[in-house]
Design a protein around this motif. Structure first.
Motif, PDB file in Angstrom:
ATOM      1  N   VAL A 147       0.869  -1.177   0.000  1.00 50.26           N
ATOM      2  CA  VAL A 147       0.000   0.000   0.000  1.00 50.26           C
ATOM      3  C   VAL A 147       0.906   1.226   0.000  1.00 50.26           C
ATOM      4  O   VAL A 147       1.876   1.290   0.753  1.00 50.26           O
ATOM      5  N   GLN A 148       0.547   2.187  -0.854  1.00 47.54           N
ATOM      6  CA  GLN A 148       1.399   3.357  -1.020  1.00 47.54           C
ATOM      7  C   GLN A 148       0.564   4.628  -0.865  1.00 47.54           C
ATOM      8  O   GLN A 148      -0.552   4.716  -1.370  1.00 47.54           O
ATOM      9  N   PHE A 149       1.119   5.594  -0.124  1.00 49.00           N
ATOM     10  CA  PHE A 149       0.500   6.905   0.028  1.00 49.00           C
ATOM     11  C   PHE A 149       1.479   7.944  -0.479  1.00 49.00           C
ATOM     12  O   PHE A 149       2.673   7.884  -0.167  1.00 49.00           O
ATOM     13  N   VAL A 150       0.972   8.922  -1.236  1.00 54.69           N
ATOM     14  CA  VAL A 150       1.778  10.044  -1.686  1.00 54.69           C
ATOM     15  C   VAL A 150       1.201  11.287  -1.017  1.00 54.69           C
ATOM     16  O   VAL A 150       0.025  11.605  -1.200  1.00 54.69           O
ATOM     17  N   LEU A 151       2.029  11.953  -0.206  1.00 56.22           N
ATOM     18  CA  LEU A 151       1.563  13.085   0.589  1.00 56.22           C
ATOM     19  C   LEU A 151       2.317  14.357   0.220  1.00 56.22           C
ATOM     20  O   LEU A 151       3.545  14.345   0.122  1.00 56.22           O
ATOM     21  N   ALA A 154      -0.428  17.611   3.667  1.00 55.26           N
ATOM     22  CA  ALA A 154      -0.854  16.305   4.187  1.00 55.26           C
ATOM     23  C   ALA A 154       0.134  15.777   5.223  1.00 55.26           C
ATOM     24  O   ALA A 154      -0.263  15.164   6.212  1.00 55.26           O
ATOM     25  N   VAL A 155       1.440  16.027   5.019  1.00 56.37           N
ATOM     26  CA  VAL A 155       2.445  15.629   6.012  1.00 56.37           C
ATOM     27  C   VAL A 155       2.228  16.410   7.302  1.00 56.37           C
ATOM     28  O   VAL A 155       2.265  15.852   8.400  1.00 56.37           O
ATOM     29  N   ASP A 156       1.975  17.732   7.194  1.00 57.40           N
ATOM     30  CA  ASP A 156       1.685  18.540   8.383  1.00 57.40           C
ATOM     31  C   ASP A 156       0.483  17.988   9.141  1.00 57.40           C
ATOM     32  O   ASP A 156       0.496  17.883  10.369  1.00 57.40           O
ATOM     33  N   ASP A 157      -0.573  17.629   8.407  1.00 56.09           N
ATOM     34  CA  ASP A 157      -1.780  17.078   9.021  1.00 56.09           C
ATOM     35  C   ASP A 157      -1.482  15.739   9.699  1.00 56.09           C
ATOM     36  O   ASP A 157      -1.932  15.487  10.827  1.00 56.09           O
ATOM     37  N   LEU A 158      -0.690  14.897   9.046  1.00 56.38           N
ATOM     38  CA  LEU A 158      -0.300  13.608   9.616  1.00 56.38           C
ATOM     39  C   LEU A 158       0.491  13.801  10.902  1.00 56.38           C
ATOM     40  O   LEU A 158       0.216  13.170  11.932  1.00 56.38           O
ATOM     41  N   LEU A 159       1.476  14.702  10.890  1.00 60.94           N
ATOM     42  CA  LEU A 159       2.282  14.965  12.077  1.00 60.94           C
ATOM     43  C   LEU A 159       1.417  15.487  13.232  1.00 60.94           C
ATOM     44  O   LEU A 159       1.563  15.065  14.379  1.00 60.94           O
ATOM     45  N   ARG A 160       0.528  16.433  12.928  1.00 61.06           N
ATOM     46  CA  ARG A 160      -0.340  17.008  13.959  1.00 61.06           C
ATOM     47  C   ARG A 160      -1.223  15.924  14.582  1.00 61.06           C
ATOM     48  O   ARG A 160      -1.341  15.815  15.800  1.00 61.06           O
ATOM     49  N   ASN A 161      -1.836  15.099  13.745  1.00 60.37           N
ATOM     50  CA  ASN A 161      -2.726  14.048  14.255  1.00 60.37           C
ATOM     51  C   ASN A 161      -1.959  12.964  14.997  1.00 60.37           C
ATOM     52  O   ASN A 161      -2.416  12.490  16.046  1.00 60.37           O
ATOM     53  N   LEU A 162      -0.800  12.560  14.478  1.00 61.82           N
ATOM     54  CA  LEU A 162       0.009  11.576  15.201  1.00 61.82           C
ATOM     55  C   LEU A 162       0.450  12.118  16.549  1.00 61.82           C
ATOM     56  O   LEU A 162       0.455  11.404  17.559  1.00 61.82           O
TER      57      LEU A 162
END
Length: 124
Positions: A25-29, A33-41
């Motif tokens: 499975v591959q995600f391209v961010l 989207a990386v900022d959102d991922l970091l904030r949520n993590l």
């Protein structure tokens, strides 16, 4: 199974994360989207166990950001100190220090700026 593969694109605009599942499975961010991922993590990590240690073990080797941009301002209601520090990895980080903690930090920083280098100090 090993962990995901992380790859920064040649144009530095996206990150591709490939999870070693079957099929992969591959995600391209993009950066947003990386900022959102970091904030949520980060928010989720704050609720996980074990928690981040309450105290810092002085003397550890760290990947420090040299001379980061920072700003400080009084918090509008309480007058406590709001500190904003720019981390190129995680964006602007914001901390609210009560007046007593701000005074203690100011004393430590003043001492470190004026004194010869010495072993680190730990707040009470």
């Amino acid at each position: 199974m090993s962990g995901p593969e992380w790859k920064l694109s040649d144009d530095l605009k996206t990150v591709t994360i490939t999870f070693p599942t079957s099929p992969p499975v591959q995600f391209v961010l993009d950066a947003a989207a990386v900022d959102d991922l970091l904030r949520n993590l980060g928010e989720l990590r704050a609720h996980m166990t074990p928690p981040v240690p309450a105290d810092y073990q002085i003397g550890q080797k760290v990947a420090a950001i040299p001379d980061p941009r920072w700003y400080t301002e009084p918090e509008m209601l309480s007058g406590d100190s709001l500190i904003h520090v720019r981390d190129p990895r995680f964006g602007w980080l914001h901390y609210l220090l009560p007046r007593a903690s701000a005074q203690q930090l100011a004393q430590y920083l003043t001492r470190q700026a004026e004194d010869e280098p010495c072993p680190p100090t730990r707040p009470n």
